[in-house]
Design a protein around this motif. Structure first.
Motif, PDB file in Angstrom:
ATOM      1  N   LEU A 113       0.821  -1.153   0.028  1.00 17.44           N
ATOM      2  CA  LEU A 113      -0.012  -0.026   0.044  1.00 17.44           C
ATOM      3  C   LEU A 113       0.738   1.093   0.030  1.00 17.44           C
ATOM      4  N   VAL A 114       0.583   2.147  -0.701  1.00 15.12           N
ATOM      5  CA  VAL A 114       1.106   3.454  -0.832  1.00 15.12           C
ATOM      6  C   VAL A 114      -0.275   4.434  -1.102  1.00 15.12           C
ATOM      7  N   LEU A 115      -0.491   5.322  -0.287  1.00 11.65           N
ATOM      8  CA  LEU A 115      -1.484   6.144  -0.247  1.00 11.65           C
ATOM      9  C   LEU A 115      -0.980   7.695   0.428  1.00 11.65           C
ATOM     10  N   GLY A 116      -1.591   8.733  -0.434  1.00 10.56           N
ATOM     11  CA  GLY A 116      -1.292   9.849   0.099  1.00 10.56           C
ATOM     12  C   GLY A 116      -1.930  10.997  -0.652  1.00 10.56           C
ATOM     13  N   PHE A 117      -1.505  12.478  -0.285  1.00  8.75           N
ATOM     14  CA  PHE A 117      -2.089  13.476  -1.256  1.00  8.75           C
ATOM     15  C   PHE A 117      -1.096  14.490  -1.167  1.00  8.75           C
TER      16      PHE A 117
END
Length: 325
Positions: free
Chosen positions: A176-180
Protein backbone atom coordinates in the motif's frame (compact mmCIF):
# COMPACT_ATOMS: atom_id res chain seq x y z
CA UNK A 1 -19.86 16.68 7.23
CA UNK A 2 -18.47 15.78 3.77
CA UNK A 3 -17.10 18.60 1.62
CA UNK A 4 -17.70 16.51 -1.54
CA UNK A 5 -21.14 16.94 -3.11
CA UNK A 6 -21.24 13.68 -5.08
CA UNK A 7 -19.23 10.50 -5.54
CA UNK A 8 -18.99 7.91 -8.31
CA UNK A 9 -17.70 4.34 -8.61
CA UNK A 10 -14.47 3.51 -10.44
CA UNK A 11 -14.03 -0.10 -11.65
CA UNK A 12 -10.55 -1.55 -12.21
CA UNK A 13 -10.20 -1.50 -16.01
CA UNK A 14 -7.59 -4.27 -16.25
CA UNK A 15 -8.88 -7.30 -14.31
CA UNK A 16 -12.08 -5.99 -12.68
CA UNK A 17 -10.32 -6.84 -9.44
CA UNK A 18 -11.82 -4.02 -7.37
CA UNK A 19 -14.04 -0.97 -7.25
CA UNK A 20 -13.47 2.28 -5.33
CA UNK A 21 -15.48 5.44 -4.73
CA UNK A 22 -14.05 8.71 -6.09
CA UNK A 23 -15.32 12.31 -6.24
CA UNK A 24 -17.49 12.96 -9.29
CA UNK A 25 -15.71 15.13 -11.86
CA UNK A 26 -12.20 14.21 -10.76
CA UNK A 27 -9.67 12.88 -13.26
CA UNK A 28 -8.55 9.31 -12.55
CA UNK A 29 -5.89 7.11 -14.14
CA UNK A 30 -4.56 3.64 -13.30
CA UNK A 31 -5.94 0.34 -11.99
CA UNK A 32 -4.50 -3.03 -10.99
CA UNK A 33 -0.84 -3.47 -11.97
CA UNK A 34 1.29 -6.60 -11.60
CA UNK A 35 5.00 -7.30 -11.36
CA UNK A 36 4.39 -11.07 -11.08
CA UNK A 37 1.45 -13.47 -10.70
CA UNK A 38 1.58 -13.26 -6.89
CA UNK A 39 2.24 -9.50 -6.73
CA UNK A 40 -0.86 -7.48 -7.70
CA UNK A 41 -1.05 -3.82 -6.69
CA UNK A 42 -3.80 -1.21 -6.90
CA UNK A 43 -2.34 1.95 -8.46
CA UNK A 44 -4.23 5.17 -9.27
CA UNK A 45 -3.94 8.96 -9.32
CA UNK A 46 -6.92 11.24 -8.67
CA UNK A 47 -6.70 14.91 -9.63
CA UNK A 48 -9.16 17.62 -8.68
CA UNK A 49 -10.91 19.64 -11.41
CA UNK A 50 -8.74 22.68 -10.60
CA UNK A 51 -5.60 20.43 -10.73
CA UNK A 52 -4.39 21.71 -7.33
CA UNK A 53 -5.07 18.55 -5.30
CA UNK A 54 -3.55 15.16 -6.05
CA UNK A 55 -4.53 11.87 -4.38
CA UNK A 56 -2.01 9.03 -4.56
CA UNK A 57 -3.27 5.44 -4.37
CA UNK A 58 -0.47 2.98 -5.08
CA UNK A 59 2.55 3.45 -7.34
CA UNK A 60 3.70 1.84 -10.63
CA UNK A 61 7.04 1.00 -9.01
CA UNK A 62 5.44 -0.84 -6.10
CA UNK A 63 6.75 -4.37 -6.44
CA UNK A 64 8.49 -7.28 -4.82
CA UNK A 65 12.12 -7.54 -3.78
CA UNK A 66 14.56 -10.12 -2.44
CA UNK A 67 16.60 -9.29 0.62
CA UNK A 68 20.30 -9.48 -0.33
CA UNK A 69 21.77 -12.74 0.97
CA UNK A 70 23.48 -15.80 -0.53
CA UNK A 71 21.35 -18.49 -2.13
CA UNK A 72 21.13 -21.73 -0.16
CA UNK A 73 20.74 -25.23 -1.55
CA UNK A 74 17.16 -26.44 -1.41
CA UNK A 75 15.48 -23.05 -1.25
CA UNK A 76 12.37 -22.46 -3.35
CA UNK A 77 12.80 -20.80 -6.75
CA UNK A 78 11.52 -17.21 -6.92
CA UNK A 79 8.47 -16.31 -9.01
CA UNK A 80 9.07 -15.77 -12.73
CA UNK A 81 10.70 -12.57 -13.95
CA UNK A 82 13.64 -10.51 -12.63
CA UNK A 83 13.35 -9.51 -8.97
CA UNK A 84 15.59 -6.68 -7.71
CA UNK A 85 17.48 -7.07 -4.46
CA UNK A 86 16.81 -4.53 -1.72
CA UNK A 87 17.08 -4.67 2.08
CA UNK A 88 13.68 -4.94 3.76
CA UNK A 89 12.15 -1.60 4.78
CA UNK A 90 9.50 -1.13 7.45
CA UNK A 91 6.42 0.94 6.68
CA UNK A 92 7.99 4.08 8.21
CA UNK A 93 11.30 3.59 6.40
CA UNK A 94 9.62 3.05 3.05
CA UNK A 95 7.31 6.06 3.50
CA UNK A 96 10.31 8.29 4.24
CA UNK A 97 12.25 6.89 1.27
CA UNK A 98 9.25 7.34 -1.02
CA UNK A 99 9.02 11.02 -0.14
CA UNK A 100 12.74 11.78 -0.34
CA UNK A 101 13.64 9.54 -3.28
CA UNK A 102 10.53 9.11 -5.44
CA UNK A 103 8.40 12.23 -4.95
CA UNK A 104 11.46 14.47 -4.78
CA UNK A 105 12.13 13.61 -8.45
CA UNK A 106 8.85 15.18 -9.58
CA UNK A 107 8.06 17.77 -6.89
CA UNK A 108 10.16 20.80 -5.98
CA UNK A 109 11.61 21.80 -2.59
CA UNK A 110 10.54 18.59 -0.84
CA UNK A 111 11.18 18.68 2.92
CA UNK A 112 10.26 15.93 5.40
CA UNK A 113 8.41 17.26 8.47
CA UNK A 114 7.29 14.09 10.27
CA UNK A 115 7.13 10.29 10.36
CA UNK A 116 5.61 7.61 12.61
CA UNK A 117 4.40 3.97 12.69
CA UNK A 118 0.84 3.31 11.52
CA UNK A 119 -0.27 -0.20 12.59
CA UNK A 120 -3.75 0.50 11.18
CA UNK A 121 -2.32 0.70 7.66
CA UNK A 122 -1.19 -2.93 7.98
CA UNK A 123 -4.76 -4.14 8.54
CA UNK A 124 -6.77 -2.85 5.57
CA UNK A 125 -8.50 -4.68 2.76
CA UNK A 126 -5.38 -4.36 0.60
CA UNK A 127 -3.76 -7.10 2.71
CA UNK A 128 -6.05 -9.56 0.90
CA UNK A 129 -3.73 -9.14 -2.08
CA UNK A 130 -0.90 -10.72 -0.01
CA UNK A 131 -2.67 -12.80 2.67
CA UNK A 132 0.30 -15.08 3.46
CA UNK A 133 2.68 -12.23 4.40
CA UNK A 134 3.40 -10.21 7.58
CA UNK A 135 2.47 -6.52 7.14
CA UNK A 136 3.88 -3.30 8.69
CA UNK A 137 2.52 0.28 8.36
CA UNK A 138 4.05 3.74 8.61
CA UNK A 139 3.63 7.35 7.44
CA UNK A 140 5.66 10.41 6.44
CA UNK A 141 4.55 14.05 6.05
CA UNK A 142 6.27 16.77 4.02
CA UNK A 143 6.08 20.19 2.41
CA UNK A 144 6.88 20.96 -1.22
CA UNK A 145 6.21 23.13 -4.24
CA UNK A 146 3.82 21.80 -6.93
CA UNK A 147 2.75 23.69 -10.01
CA UNK A 148 4.44 26.82 -8.70
CA UNK A 149 2.60 26.95 -5.37
CA UNK A 150 3.29 25.77 -1.82
CA UNK A 151 1.79 22.41 -0.92
CA UNK A 152 1.60 19.94 1.96
CA UNK A 153 1.86 16.18 1.52
CA UNK A 154 1.20 12.91 3.30
CA UNK A 155 2.30 9.37 2.43
CA UNK A 156 1.10 6.24 4.23
CA UNK A 157 2.69 2.86 3.48
CA UNK A 158 2.24 -0.83 4.22
CA UNK A 159 5.15 -3.17 3.52
CA UNK A 160 4.93 -6.95 3.76
CA UNK A 161 7.42 -9.78 4.04
CA UNK A 162 7.02 -13.51 3.52
CA UNK A 163 8.56 -16.23 5.64
CA UNK A 164 9.25 -18.21 2.49
CA UNK A 165 12.92 -19.06 1.81
CA UNK A 166 13.90 -18.12 -1.74
CA UNK A 167 16.96 -18.63 -3.88
CA UNK A 168 18.73 -15.32 -3.31
CA UNK A 169 16.94 -13.96 -0.23
CA UNK A 170 13.60 -13.42 1.48
CA UNK A 171 10.69 -12.10 -0.57
CA UNK A 172 9.13 -8.79 0.51
CA UNK A 173 7.15 -6.00 -1.10
CA UNK A 174 4.95 -2.93 -0.81
CA UNK A 175 1.24 -3.57 -0.40
CA UNK A 176 0.00 0.00 0.00
CA UNK A 177 1.07 3.52 -0.85
CA UNK A 178 -1.54 6.21 -0.31
CA UNK A 179 -1.29 9.93 0.17
CA UNK A 180 -1.98 13.39 -1.13
CA UNK A 181 -0.36 16.62 -2.23
CA UNK A 182 -2.58 19.67 -1.66
CA UNK A 183 -2.45 23.40 -0.93
CA UNK A 184 -2.39 24.07 2.83
CA UNK A 185 -6.04 25.16 2.88
CA UNK A 186 -7.04 21.94 1.10
CA UNK A 187 -5.46 19.43 3.49
CA UNK A 188 -8.71 18.57 5.30
CA UNK A 189 -10.59 17.93 2.05
CA UNK A 190 -7.68 15.95 0.60
CA UNK A 191 -7.51 13.79 3.73
CA UNK A 192 -11.25 13.10 3.50
CA UNK A 193 -11.03 12.07 -0.15
CA UNK A 194 -7.95 9.91 0.40
CA UNK A 195 -9.55 8.05 3.30
CA UNK A 196 -12.94 7.69 1.62
CA UNK A 197 -11.46 6.40 -1.63
CA UNK A 198 -9.01 4.02 0.04
CA UNK A 199 -11.50 2.58 2.52
CA UNK A 200 -14.23 2.24 -0.10
CA UNK A 201 -12.18 -0.31 -2.05
CA UNK A 202 -14.10 -3.53 -2.59
CA UNK A 203 -12.28 -6.55 -3.96
CA UNK A 204 -14.20 -8.71 -6.42
CA UNK A 205 -14.87 -12.09 -4.79
CA UNK A 206 -14.28 -14.10 -7.97
CA UNK A 207 -11.00 -12.32 -8.63
CA UNK A 208 -9.92 -12.80 -5.00
CA UNK A 209 -10.59 -16.54 -5.15
CA UNK A 210 -8.37 -16.83 -8.22
CA UNK A 211 -5.62 -14.76 -6.61
CA UNK A 212 -5.75 -16.83 -3.43
CA UNK A 213 -5.40 -19.97 -5.51
CA UNK A 214 -2.24 -18.54 -7.06
CA UNK A 215 -0.75 -17.55 -3.70
CA UNK A 216 -1.69 -20.84 -2.03
CA UNK A 217 -0.20 -22.90 -4.84
CA UNK A 218 3.08 -21.04 -4.52
CA UNK A 219 3.10 -21.11 -0.72
CA UNK A 220 2.55 -24.85 -0.72
CA UNK A 221 6.07 -25.24 -2.03
CA UNK A 222 7.42 -24.05 1.32
CA UNK A 223 5.76 -26.95 3.08
CA UNK A 224 7.39 -29.39 0.68
CA UNK A 225 10.98 -28.17 1.02
CA UNK A 226 13.94 -30.23 2.06
CA UNK A 227 15.69 -33.44 1.12
CA UNK A 228 13.66 -35.82 -1.01
CA UNK A 229 10.79 -33.29 -1.18
CA UNK A 230 12.77 -30.70 -3.16
CA UNK A 231 11.32 -31.86 -6.49
CA UNK A 232 7.81 -31.63 -5.06
CA UNK A 233 8.51 -28.07 -3.94
CA UNK A 234 9.51 -27.03 -7.43
CA UNK A 235 6.45 -28.80 -8.81
CA UNK A 236 4.34 -26.50 -6.62
CA UNK A 237 5.94 -23.49 -8.31
CA UNK A 238 5.28 -25.03 -11.71
CA UNK A 239 1.68 -25.66 -10.65
CA UNK A 240 1.29 -21.93 -10.06
CA UNK A 241 2.11 -21.24 -13.69
CA UNK A 242 -0.35 -23.90 -14.85
CA UNK A 243 -3.06 -22.17 -12.81
CA UNK A 244 -2.24 -18.91 -14.58
CA UNK A 245 -2.93 -20.59 -17.91
CA UNK A 246 -6.45 -21.39 -16.80
CA UNK A 247 -7.72 -18.17 -15.23
CA UNK A 248 -8.83 -16.29 -18.33
CA UNK A 249 -7.50 -13.99 -21.01
CA UNK A 250 -7.91 -10.77 -19.01
CA UNK A 251 -5.51 -11.88 -16.27
CA UNK A 252 -3.08 -13.50 -18.73
CA UNK A 253 -2.84 -10.19 -20.54
CA UNK A 254 -2.17 -8.47 -17.22
CA UNK A 255 0.65 -10.91 -16.40
CA UNK A 256 2.16 -10.24 -19.84
CA UNK A 257 1.99 -6.44 -19.68
CA UNK A 258 5.20 -5.18 -21.29
CA UNK A 259 7.86 -3.03 -19.70
CA UNK A 260 7.09 -0.33 -22.29
CA UNK A 261 3.50 -0.11 -21.03
CA UNK A 262 4.72 -0.10 -17.44
CA UNK A 263 7.12 2.77 -18.18
CA UNK A 264 4.32 4.71 -19.92
CA UNK A 265 2.15 4.37 -16.81
CA UNK A 266 5.04 5.60 -14.67
CA UNK A 267 5.63 8.61 -16.93
CA UNK A 268 1.95 9.54 -16.92
CA UNK A 269 1.76 9.41 -13.14
CA UNK A 270 5.03 11.33 -12.74
CA UNK A 271 3.57 14.11 -14.87
CA UNK A 272 0.42 14.22 -12.76
CA UNK A 273 2.50 14.50 -9.59
CA UNK A 274 4.88 17.16 -10.94
CA UNK A 275 2.26 19.29 -12.68
CA UNK A 276 4.38 19.52 -15.85
CA UNK A 277 4.23 17.73 -19.22
CA UNK A 278 6.02 17.81 -22.55
CA UNK A 279 4.26 19.67 -25.40
CA UNK A 280 5.23 19.88 -29.08
CA UNK A 281 4.73 22.49 -31.80
CA UNK A 282 4.27 21.67 -35.50
CA UNK A 283 8.05 21.76 -36.06
CA UNK A 284 8.65 19.19 -33.31
CA UNK A 285 10.09 21.64 -30.79
CA UNK A 286 9.49 20.53 -27.21
CA UNK A 287 8.27 22.63 -24.27
CA UNK A 288 7.92 21.64 -20.60
CA UNK A 289 4.70 23.37 -19.54
CA UNK A 290 2.18 23.50 -16.70
CA UNK A 291 -0.24 20.60 -17.30
CA UNK A 292 -2.76 22.07 -14.88
CA UNK A 293 -3.75 24.39 -17.76
CA UNK A 294 -5.91 23.09 -20.59
CA UNK A 295 -4.57 25.10 -23.56
CA UNK A 296 -0.96 25.77 -24.59
CA UNK A 297 0.43 27.98 -27.36
CA UNK A 298 3.79 29.03 -28.83
CA UNK A 299 4.58 32.03 -31.05
CA UNK A 300 7.62 30.70 -32.91
CA UNK A 301 9.91 33.15 -31.09
CA UNK A 302 10.42 30.98 -28.03
CA UNK A 303 7.51 32.40 -26.09
CA UNK A 304 4.74 30.15 -24.74
CA UNK A 305 1.37 30.71 -23.12
CA UNK A 306 -0.58 28.26 -20.93
CA UNK A 307 -4.16 29.10 -20.12
CA UNK A 308 -7.65 27.73 -19.53
CA UNK A 309 -8.93 30.10 -22.24
CA UNK A 310 -9.44 28.32 -25.61
CA UNK A 311 -8.61 31.51 -27.54
CA UNK A 312 -5.02 31.97 -28.77
CA UNK A 313 -3.12 34.98 -27.35
CA UNK A 314 -2.61 36.39 -30.85
CA UNK A 315 -2.60 35.77 -34.60
CA UNK A 316 0.82 34.14 -34.80
CA UNK A 317 0.38 31.75 -31.86
CA UNK A 318 -0.10 28.06 -32.67
CA UNK A 319 -1.67 25.46 -30.36
CA UNK A 320 0.68 22.85 -28.89
CA UNK A 321 0.02 19.13 -28.62
CA UNK A 322 0.90 17.05 -25.58
CA UNK A 323 3.59 14.47 -26.34
CA UNK A 324 2.25 10.91 -26.27
CA UNK A 325 3.77 8.53 -23.71
Amino acid sequence: MSTIQSWTTFVDPFEHAFTITIPAGWRVTGGLLRHSPIDPNMCMRLVSPDMRTLIILGDPQMGIYLTPQPALLGWLSPPPGPIPQRPYLSGVDYARAYVLETLAKTLEAVALIGQKPRPDLAQGRHTQFNPMARHDGGEATFTCQRGGEAAVGFIGVDTYIYGWPMQGGVLWGVGLVLGFVAPPEGVAAATEIMVQSATSARIDTTWHARQKELSDAYAQGVLELGGAMRAAAQESVDRTMRIIDGIGSAQRESFARTQVEHDAQQQQMDEIVSGYSDYLDSAGNSYQLDNTKEYHYADGLGRTSSTNNPSAPGLNWEPLKRRSS
